[in-house]
Design an enzyme around this catalytic site. Structure first.
Site, mmCIF file in Angstrom:
data_model
loop_
_atom_site.group_PDB
_atom_site.id
_atom_site.type_symbol
_atom_site.label_atom_id
_atom_site.label_comp_id
_atom_site.label_asym_id
_atom_site.label_seq_id
_atom_site.Cartn_x
_atom_site.Cartn_y
_atom_site.Cartn_z
ATOM 1 N N CYS A 343 -30.792 -0.804 26.253
ATOM 2 C CA CYS A 343 -30.324 -1.980 25.512
ATOM 3 C C CYS A 343 -29.834 -3.147 26.383
ATOM 4 O O CYS A 343 -30.248 -4.286 26.137
ATOM 5 C CB CYS A 343 -29.270 -1.596 24.493
ATOM 6 S SG CYS A 343 -28.893 0.137 24.412
ATOM 7 N N ARG A 372 -28.691 10.146 32.629
ATOM 8 C CA ARG A 372 -27.287 10.313 32.243
ATOM 9 C C ARG A 372 -26.730 11.506 32.999
ATOM 10 O O ARG A 372 -27.378 12.547 33.090
ATOM 11 C CB ARG A 372 -27.177 10.547 30.732
ATOM 12 C CG ARG A 372 -27.670 9.332 29.978
ATOM 13 C CD ARG A 372 -27.642 9.527 28.488
ATOM 14 N NE ARG A 372 -28.295 8.373 27.863
ATOM 15 C CZ ARG A 372 -28.537 8.254 26.577
ATOM 16 N NH1 ARG A 372 -28.167 9.211 25.754
ATOM 17 N NH2 ARG A 372 -29.128 7.185 26.105
ATOM 18 N N GLN A 390 -37.095 7.888 25.875
ATOM 19 C CA GLN A 390 -37.109 7.859 24.414
ATOM 20 C C GLN A 390 -38.234 6.956 23.946
ATOM 21 O O GLN A 390 -38.697 6.112 24.690
ATOM 22 C CB GLN A 390 -35.798 7.280 23.884
ATOM 23 C CG GLN A 390 -34.571 8.054 24.283
ATOM 24 C CD GLN A 390 -33.291 7.393 23.821
ATOM 25 O OE1 GLN A 390 -33.244 6.169 23.651
ATOM 26 N NE2 GLN A 390 -32.263 8.176 23.617
ATOM 27 N N ASP A 392 -37.948 4.356 22.513
ATOM 28 C CA ASP A 392 -36.829 3.462 22.234
ATOM 29 C C ASP A 392 -37.325 2.068 21.842
ATOM 30 O O ASP A 392 -38.376 1.631 22.306
ATOM 31 C CB ASP A 392 -36.001 3.364 23.524
ATOM 32 C CG ASP A 392 -34.626 2.784 23.287
ATOM 33 O OD1 ASP A 392 -34.197 2.729 22.121
ATOM 34 O OD2 ASP A 392 -33.980 2.390 24.279
ATOM 35 N N HIS A 394 -35.549 -2.036 20.534
ATOM 36 C CA HIS A 394 -34.450 -2.873 20.059
ATOM 37 C C HIS A 394 -35.022 -4.017 19.259
ATOM 38 O O HIS A 394 -36.010 -4.625 19.661
ATOM 39 C CB HIS A 394 -33.600 -3.353 21.236
ATOM 40 C CG HIS A 394 -32.926 -2.207 21.917
ATOM 41 N ND1 HIS A 394 -33.412 -1.640 23.061
ATOM 42 C CD2 HIS A 394 -31.843 -1.482 21.544
ATOM 43 C CE1 HIS A 394 -32.645 -0.608 23.382
ATOM 44 N NE2 HIS A 394 -31.679 -0.479 22.481
ATOM 45 N N LYS A 474 -24.500 4.312 12.668
ATOM 46 C CA LYS A 474 -25.841 4.852 12.899
ATOM 47 C C LYS A 474 -26.269 5.659 11.692
ATOM 48 O O LYS A 474 -25.445 6.348 11.094
ATOM 49 C CB LYS A 474 -25.697 5.735 14.133
ATOM 50 C CG LYS A 474 -26.817 6.642 14.471
ATOM 51 C CD LYS A 474 -26.737 6.944 15.967
ATOM 52 C CE LYS A 474 -26.648 8.393 16.307
ATOM 53 N NZ LYS A 474 -26.546 8.665 17.730
ATOM 54 N N HIS A 520 -30.745 -0.789 17.320
ATOM 55 C CA HIS A 520 -31.279 0.186 18.273
ATOM 56 C C HIS A 520 -31.979 1.228 17.414
ATOM 57 O O HIS A 520 -31.387 1.692 16.442
ATOM 58 C CB HIS A 520 -30.180 0.936 19.018
ATOM 59 C CG HIS A 520 -29.174 0.067 19.683
ATOM 60 N ND1 HIS A 520 -29.076 -0.034 21.041
ATOM 61 C CD2 HIS A 520 -28.204 -0.719 19.175
ATOM 62 C CE1 HIS A 520 -28.086 -0.845 21.354
ATOM 63 N NE2 HIS A 520 -27.536 -1.284 20.235
HETATM 64 ZN ZN LIG Z 1 -30.188 0.886 22.526
#
Ligand SMILES: [Zn+2]
Ligand SMILES: [Zn+2]
Length: 647
Positions: A343, A372, A390, A392, A394, A474, A520
């Site tokens: 992000c 991580r 991911q 992922d 945005h 979320k 997200h």
């Molecule tokens: Zn994010």
């Protein structure tokens, strides 16, 4: 209360209310079980009492006005009492068999309990059997389980005399003046309780495994020997649980992954999987599938840096709240960090040009690798890793576009879940946690939007208070696998902090500027974790479109070598993943090998097939079909090897 001097003072009367609403006037000091008996709510399933909302022993003396309710052994609370009592039972058995062993702690965990013992050698499977036998003896003896309270100093003296140094250390750390102990037969343990009334109430238990564990969970301390076990109200429930455990073991991706040559882990890179060629096929096919949807759902893919100056994470807020979970490094006298999420980088990307309301929504998709720093003790297979990617993305949009974007995301999630035939889906809404960024009004509006859109699509929403990420609420779409375990895969979050922290702006229709809404979202979530879940859900039999090897050609004898090669080449030319097994082995052996590899289709070719130019397909389930021309089989593959097709 047990020491109350009833002889010299007049006994007070208290009012005890039972769940039927009846008020019972009883002498102060009356036991919970006597009130329940009088109320007609005591039976052999009742193992504890709930006094003013707290679970206590049935023998607890009531001293003030209160409510009392029965706790049955098959309730959530009852099972906890049962399991902790089984931990004591196990410790008693261990002390009988191995008097030199010191006892430490024995808490209840999900699906069972454990107890840690100080002993030099680990317990063996034979030891566990002997301990179980001793436990059965103790349940037969049906010892009453008594609670006692005593001053701390006295308890320290008692455990010191018994040579239980760990108990002494625990008591020394308790701030209260008095502590409680529980006795059953010759065994005594420091414990808050509550417990079942007697050892005979424990009917169905099993010791499941052993492991090493550090005292107080600290690796600088000495190693203890942990025994895991479980306990259920009935034998039938225990059997069903053990069967589920066995099935889970068979399906465990940490076992199947290496066995199917998909991935491995090595101490040289803890928590960072190596995907082998076959695993990489599964990995890339998943990424390719998500990519194939992006055009239709309006996403554009971007590629962004992995390593940033930590200024970026200070601006995003990750540095303050997430720093201990990040890989940080000093280079050239500056601090850098490996990104734990995409992000903040995407916010910089958004700022590279000026957007008007007409350009929105912008949807940046990114399959970048993320790192991580998960503690080494929590790492597990592909489900808890340090390195992952991911699917992922945005989304930056105007407030007016928010509901439409959420709808679009839900539609995409439905399509993807459909492709994997994930049917049992539950939706959760995770709200503002204790540590959060952004304004409370933004949070409340965002939570309301998520709830509204979910409910409109017909999903029932379960609220999980305080479980949102620190930057926004979320929703999660939880999928239940064949073993009825729930996994959160797809999630969407409304960001209440980052757009303002990065000063993101777009030009409004009126010519002013406004802050965009940022979402997200991911559908598969971590691809590593998704693969783990898929392996366990399918027991390694991945759907045809994902299987690393889709077809295996098996020759009957050496005579079909050339024809087998031709079949494999034609299937490969049609774009499918195929292997030829022309080893000089018996057919049964080759079939078993292909079945172990969970290859969806085997094609057996003998003289007849070679002469006719046909193949005889056989599915991994064992189902066989009549021989068909090669092209007809390829057509079948083309129809079946697509997401969403039942195999
Ligand atoms: Zn994010
Ligand atoms: Zn205890």
């Amino acid at each position: 209360m047990q020491t109350n001097d009833a002889m010299t003072e007049p006994t007070a009367t208290i009012v005890v209310t039972t769940p039927d609403g009846a008020a019972h006037r009883v002498d102060a000091g009356t036991r919970a079980l006597d009130v329940l008996k009088a109320a007609g709510s005591l039976n052999k399933l009742i193992v504890a009492a709930k006094v003013g909302g707290r679970v206590v022993d049935l023998s607890r003396h009531l001293v003030d006005d209160c409510t009392v309710a029965p706790v049955a052994i098959d309730s959530t609370e009852g099972v906890e009492v049962l399991r902790h009592s089984t931990a004591h039972l196990m410790a008693q058995a261990v002390k009988r068999l191995f008097p030199e062993v010191q006892i430490t702690i024995g808490p209840v965990i999900a699906d069972g309990f454990f107890y840690d013992f100080k002993r030099e050698r680990p317990f063996t499977p034979e030891d566990l059997e002997r301990i179980e036998a001793a436990m059965r003896e103790i349940t037969k003896a049906d010892f009453p389980i008594h609670r006692e309270e005593m001053p701390k100093a006295e308890a320290i003296e008692l455990f010191r005399e018994m040579g239980e140094d760990y108990k002494v250390e625990i008591i020394e750390g308790i701030p209260d003046d008095r502590v409680s102990l529980y006795r059953q037969g010759e065994f005594v343990d420091l414990c808050r309780g509550p417990h079942v009334p007697s050892t005979g109430r424990i009917k169905a238990f099993k010791l499941t495994s052993v492991a090493g564990a550090y005292w107080r969970g600290d690796e600088r301390n000495e190693m203890l020997q942990r025994i895991y076990g479980t306990s259920f109200p009935t034998k039938e429930q225990l059997e069903a649980h053990l069967k589920r455990l066995e099935e889970a073991k068979q399906r465990d991706h940490r076992r199947l992954g290496p066995q199917l040559d998909l991935f491995s882990l090595h101490p040289i890179a803890p928590g960072s999987p190596f995907f082998h060629p076959k695993g990489a096929v599964v990995y890339n096919t998943l990424v390719q599938y998500m990519r194939s949807l992006y055009g239709r759902y309006g996403y554009t893919e971007v590629v962004t840096p992995l390593i940033y100056k930590t200024d970026l994470f200070k601006q995003s807020g990750h540095y303050d709240l997430f720093r201990k979970d990040m890989f940080l490094m000093n280079v050239d006298e500056e601090e850098y960090g490996v990104k734990p999420m995409n992000c903040p980088g995407h916010c910089y990307l958004f700022e590279t040009r000026k957007y008007s309301y007409r350009d929105l929504p912008i949807r940046f998709a990114d399959f970048s690798r993320l790192h991580r720093f998960e503690p080494s003790g929590t790492l597990s297979g592909l489900t808890r890793v340090r390195s992952m990617a991911q699917d992922d993305a945005h989304i930056y949009c105007t407030p007016e576009q928010l509901d439409g974007e959420l709808d679009r995301f839900i539609a995409m999630t439905r399509e993807v879940y459909g492709a994997f035939a994930f049917e049992k889906v539950e939706v959760t809404l995770q709200t503002r946690p204790e540590k959060f960024l952004g304004r409370v009004e933004l949070w409340e509006a965002a939570e309301a939007a998520l709830r509204r859109v979910c409910e409109q699509t017909g999903y029932a929403v379960t609220v999980l208070p305080g479980e949102g990420a620190f930057y926004g609420p979320k929703i999660g779409f939880d999928f239940r696998d064949v073993l009825d375990r729930s996994w959160t895969l797809a999630t969407v979050q409304i960001d209440c902090a980052m757009p303002e922290r990065f000063g993101l702006k777009y030009v409004t229709p009126e010519g002013g500027v406004a802050t965009p809404v940022m979402l997200h979202r991911a559908v598969l979530g971590s691809i590593e974790r998704f693969i783990a879940i898929l392996i366990e859900h399918t027991a390694g039999s991945l759907p045809l479109w994902l299987a690393p090897v889709q077809v295996k050609v098996l020759t009957l004898t050496e005579r079909q070598e050339a024809f087998g090669r031709e079949v494999a080449d034609r299937i490969a030319a049609a774009g499918f993943r195929v292997e030829l097994d022309d080893r000089n082995e018996k057919l049964g052996y080759k079939v078993r090998a292909a079945q172990l590899e969970k290859v969806p289709y085997m094609l057996v070719v003998g003289d007849k097939e070679a002469a006719n130019g046909t193949v005889a397909p056989r599915r991994r389930s064992g189902e066989t079909a009549a021989a068909v021309p090669i092209d007809a089989f390829i057509e079948r593959l083309q129809a079946e090897a697509v997401p969403g097709q039942a195999q």
